[in-house]
Design an enzyme around this catalytic site. Structure first.
Site, PDB file in Angstrom:
ATOM      1  N   GLY A  55     -48.739   6.855 -61.312  1.00 54.98           N
ATOM      2  CA  GLY A  55     -49.934   7.055 -62.122  1.00 54.98           C
ATOM      3  C   GLY A  55     -50.457   5.704 -62.585  1.00 54.98           C
ATOM      4  CB  CYS A  83     -44.729   4.107 -58.914  1.00 54.54           C
ATOM      5  SG  CYS A  83     -45.690   2.665 -59.281  1.00 54.54           S
ATOM      6  CE1 TYR A  84     -46.841   5.805 -67.063  1.00 55.97           C
ATOM      7  CE2 TYR A  84     -46.274   8.046 -66.410  1.00 55.97           C
ATOM      8  CZ  TYR A  84     -46.614   7.129 -67.391  1.00 55.97           C
ATOM      9  OH  TYR A  84     -46.718   7.533 -68.705  1.00 55.97           O
ATOM     10  CG  HIS A 170     -46.433   4.287 -54.073  1.00 52.30           C
ATOM     11  ND1 HIS A 170     -46.688   5.381 -54.861  1.00 52.30           N
ATOM     12  CD2 HIS A 170     -46.800   3.211 -54.797  1.00 52.30           C
ATOM     13  CE1 HIS A 170     -47.211   4.993 -56.007  1.00 52.30           C
ATOM     14  NE2 HIS A 170     -47.282   3.671 -55.995  1.00 52.30           N
ATOM     15  CD  GLU A 172     -46.012   8.115 -52.673  1.00 54.19           C
ATOM     16  OE1 GLU A 172     -44.819   7.771 -52.587  1.00 54.19           O
ATOM     17  OE2 GLU A 172     -46.711   7.855 -53.669  1.00 54.19           O
ATOM     18  CG  ASP A 229     -60.806  25.399 -44.053  1.00 57.00           C
ATOM     19  OD1 ASP A 229     -60.031  24.919 -43.204  1.00 57.00           O
ATOM     20  OD2 ASP A 229     -61.421  24.709 -44.878  1.00 57.00           O
ATOM     21  CE  LYS A 370     -60.269  21.263 -42.400  1.00 57.18           C
ATOM     22  NZ  LYS A 370     -61.380  21.994 -43.030  1.00 57.18           N
TER      23      LYS A 370
END
Ligand code: XMP
Length: 514
Positions: A55, A83-84, A170, A172, A229, A370
Site C-alpha cells: 500500500g 511490502c506495507y 513484490h 506478485e 463475458d 477476465k
C-alpha cells in the site's frame, strides 16, 4: 462443495489484484477484502492463509490503514505480509519500521541468509526482486528472524513457529522472476493448500447453484453483447437450465460490419443458445439524431437499450432473473486512500434494468478475472473466434464517430474498420494488440485523386497494447503494415482521403475517442 480459500487484505496497493491472480493461477481460490474486514467475518471465512497487501501509506503515519489489534491472535493461520503488509506486521508485533534514507524502487538483488527458511525452499541464494516502497523494517519483533537482505536492508523476515512471514519486495509482479515459486511455497508448503480451484470444478458448482436458485419452472433472460463475458455467462446458464434461458441480442445499428448476423448465427448454430435477435437500429438512430455530446450519446443509447430489452423480456413471461456477465474486478470493494474517483465516461450497461423489470440478478462470473473467464469459456467449448475477440464498447461505433451519428457515417466506418481488422488478422497482428479500431473524424481535408481535387473525410486508426484497459500504450505496428492499410482504405472506401495513426497512450488519452 467448500473450497480452500486464501484471504487477501487490501491496503490500497496497485498490485493487489495481481496478487489474487497469482494465487488463482496456482489453482487456489482467493478473495480480496478491504483491510478493515471484521474479525468475525475472517473467522467465518475460515481461510487457509492470509496475505496482507502492499500500500502507498507509511506505517508511521497517524492515519495509516491498520488491522484490528486482535487480528494476529485471532487469525491462527499463516500470514504473509508484502511490502506495507510486512512493515505493518512488524510494527504491530513490537518491531520497528522507518522511512528509508535511500528509497528503493525497481530491480534489486536479494541475498538469502544461511539457515532454513520455509518461504525460500528450493530457491537460489540470490534472487532478482522488484521493490516499490520508501519504508523498511528496522527492528524485528520477538520470535522473528531475518531471512534475506538487499544491501543493508532487511528484505524478508519470518517467525516459523507462528507461521508469519514478511517480504519487502513484490513477489506478485513479473519483474520478480521467482515470485510465483515464493508464493507457491507459502500457499502449498506453509498454508497446506492443495489447489482445488479448476475450471471444470467451477463450472460444475455454478451449474448446481444456478439450478438451485432458478428451480424447476422459472425462466431467466440474458442480454448478449457479442463479447466474451456475456457469452460465457449465457453458455454456463444454458448448461444449467437449457432453453429456460432466453438470450436477447440487440442490434443497435452501431455494431461492426455484419456482426449482428454473424454473431447471431454463432449463438444459434455453435452454442445452441435460445436467442432472440432484435434489430432496433432505426430506433437507436432516431434517438441519436443531432446528438453530438459524447455523454449525451452514451445516455441516449443506454436508455434506449433498456427500453428495447424490457419490451422483449416482457413478451417472454414468467421471468424471475437477469443473467449478467459481471466480473470480479467490478465487484471488489476498492480501498480508496485518495478519495473517490471522478467519472471519466458513463459506461453503458444494463444498470437500471433489474429495478425496472423487478428482476433478481444471476452473475455466474462475479468471482472471476477476465483470463479465468476465457479459460471457463474454452472448457465450455465456446469458439476461439468469440473468446479471442477484442473488447467492444457498449455504445459501439457511436463513440467512434465524432459529431452526430447518421446511418451513412456508420456504414462508412464499418467498411474502414473491416479493412483494418482484416489486415491485422492476415498479418497475425490481431492477437498482439489488445484492441484496434478506426475512428471517423468530423473534419474534411484537401486531397488529390487522379487529376481531381478532393475534399473528404479523415479516419484515425487506433491500436493499443494493455493488460486490463485501465492503462494502455499505442501499438508499435510496422510502418509497412500501416502503409498497406492506409492505401486499402483510401482506395476502397469512397469519401476518405486521409488516414492518420493515433500515437497517444492512456493516460493522458483514453482508449476510445469519446
Ligand atoms: P476508455 O475509452 O475509457 O476505455 O479508455 C476502456 C475500455 O472500455 C471500453 N469501453 C466500454 N465498454 N461500455 C463498455 O462495455 C462502455 O460504455 C465503454 N466505453 C469504453 C473501451 O472499448 C476500452 O476497451
Amino acid at each position: 462443495m467448500q473450497h480452500e480459500l486464501v484471504l487477501i487484505l487490501d491496503f490500497g496497493s496497485q498490485y493487489t489484484q495481481l496478487i489474487a491472480r497469482r494465487v488463482r493461477e496456482q489453482g487456489i481460490y482467493c478473495e480480496i477484502h478491504p483491510f478493515h474486514l471484521a474479525l468475525e467475518r475472517i473467522s467465518e471465512m475460515d481461510p487457509k492463509g492470509i496475505i496482507l497487501s502492499g500500500g502507498p501509506s507509511s506505517v508511521t503515519d497517524e492515519d495509516a490503514p491498520r488491522v484490528d489489534k486482535k487480528f494476529y491472535a485471532i487469525a491462527k493461520v499463516p500470514i504473509l505480509g508484502i511490502c506495507y503488509g510486512m512493515q505493518l506486521m512488524a510494527v504491530d508485533l513490537g518491531g520497528g519500521s522507518e522511512p528509508a534514507v535511500r528509497r528503493e524502487y525497481g530491480r534489486a538483488e536479494l541475498k538469502r541468509l544461511s539457515g532454513k527458511t520455509d518461504l525460500f525452499t528450493d530457491l537460489p541464494e540470490k534472487l532478482e526482486v522488484w521493490m516499490s516502497h520508501g519504508d523498511h523494517v528496522t527492528d524485528l519483533p520477538e520470535g522473528f528472524s531475518k531471512t534475506a537482505t538487499t544491501g543493508d536492508v532487511i528484505t524478508a523476515i519470518e517467525d516459523s513457529e507462528r507461521k508469519m512471514y514478511g517480504v519487502q519486495f513484490h513477489p506478485e509482479v513479473s519483474h520478480t522472476p521467482k515470485g510465483s515459486e515464493i508464493l507457491h511455497n507459502f500457499l502449498f508448503d506453509i498454508c497446506g493448500c492443495k489447489g482445488d480451484w479448476t475450471p471444470k470444478q467451477f463450472i460444475d458448482e455454478e451449474i448446481a447453484k444456478i439450478r438451485e436458485i432458478v428451480g424447476e419452472e422459472r425462466r431467466v433472460v440474458c442480454g448478449l453483447s457479442g463479447g466474451v463475458d456475456s457469452t460465457v455467462a449465457a453458455a454456463l446458464v444454458h448448461e444449467a437450465i437449457g432453453d429456460r434461458q432466453t438470450c436477447i441480442f440487440v442490434n443497435n445499428g452501431l455494431l461492426r460490419a455484419n456482426e449482428f448476423e454473424e454473431t447471431l448465427k454463432l449463438y444459434k448454430d455453435s452454442l445452441h443458445l435460445n436467442v432472440v435477435g432484435v434489430d432496433a437500429s432505426e430506433e437507436f438512430y432516431d434517438v441519436l439524431k443531432k446528438v453530438v455530446d459524447p455523454e449525451k450519446k452514451r445516455k441516449a443509447i443506454g436508455n434506449k437499450f433498456i427500453d428495447v430489452f424490457d419490451s422483449e423480456a416482457n413478451k417472454i413471461g414468467g421471468v424471475g432473473w437477469l443473467v449478467q456477465g459481471t466480473l470480479y474486478p467490478d465487484v471488489i470493494e476498492s480501498v480508496s486512500l485518495r478519495g473517490s474517483s471522478v467519472t471519466i465516461k458513463t459506461h453503458h450497461n444494463v444498470g437500471g434494468l433489474p429495478e425496472k423489470m423487478n428482476l433478481k440478478l444471476i452473475e455466474p462470473l462475479r468471482e472471476l478475472f477476465k483470463d479465468e473467464v476465457r479459460r471457463i469459456g474454452a472448457e465450455l467449448e465456446i469458439p476461439e473466434e468469440i473468446l479471442a475477440r477484442h473488447p467492444f464498447p457498449g455504445p459501439g461505433l457511436a463513440v467512434r464517430i465524432l459529431g452526430d451519428i447518421t446511418p451513412d457515417k456508420v456504414d462508412l466506418l464499418q467498411r474502414v474498420d473491416k479493412i483494418f481488422l482484416e489486415e491485422l488478422k492476415n498479418e497475425g497482428l490481431y492477437d498482439e494488440t489488445w484492441q484496434a479500431f478506426a475512428v471517423l473524424l468530423p473534419i474534411q481535408s484537401v486531397g488529390v485523386m487522379g487529376d481531381f481535387r478532393t475534399y473528404e473525410k479523415t479516419v484515425a486508426l487506433r491500436a493499443i497494447t494493455s493488460t486490463d484497459g485501465m492503462t494502455a500504450d499505442w501499438a508499435r505496428l510496422p510502418h509497412e503494415f500501416l502503409a498497406k492499410v492506409s492505401s486499402r482504405i483510401t482506395s476502397e472506401t469512397r469519401g476518405v482521403n486521409r488516414v492518420v495513426y493515433d500515437i497517444s497512450s492512456k493516460p493522458p488519452s483514453t482508449i476510445e475517442w469519446e
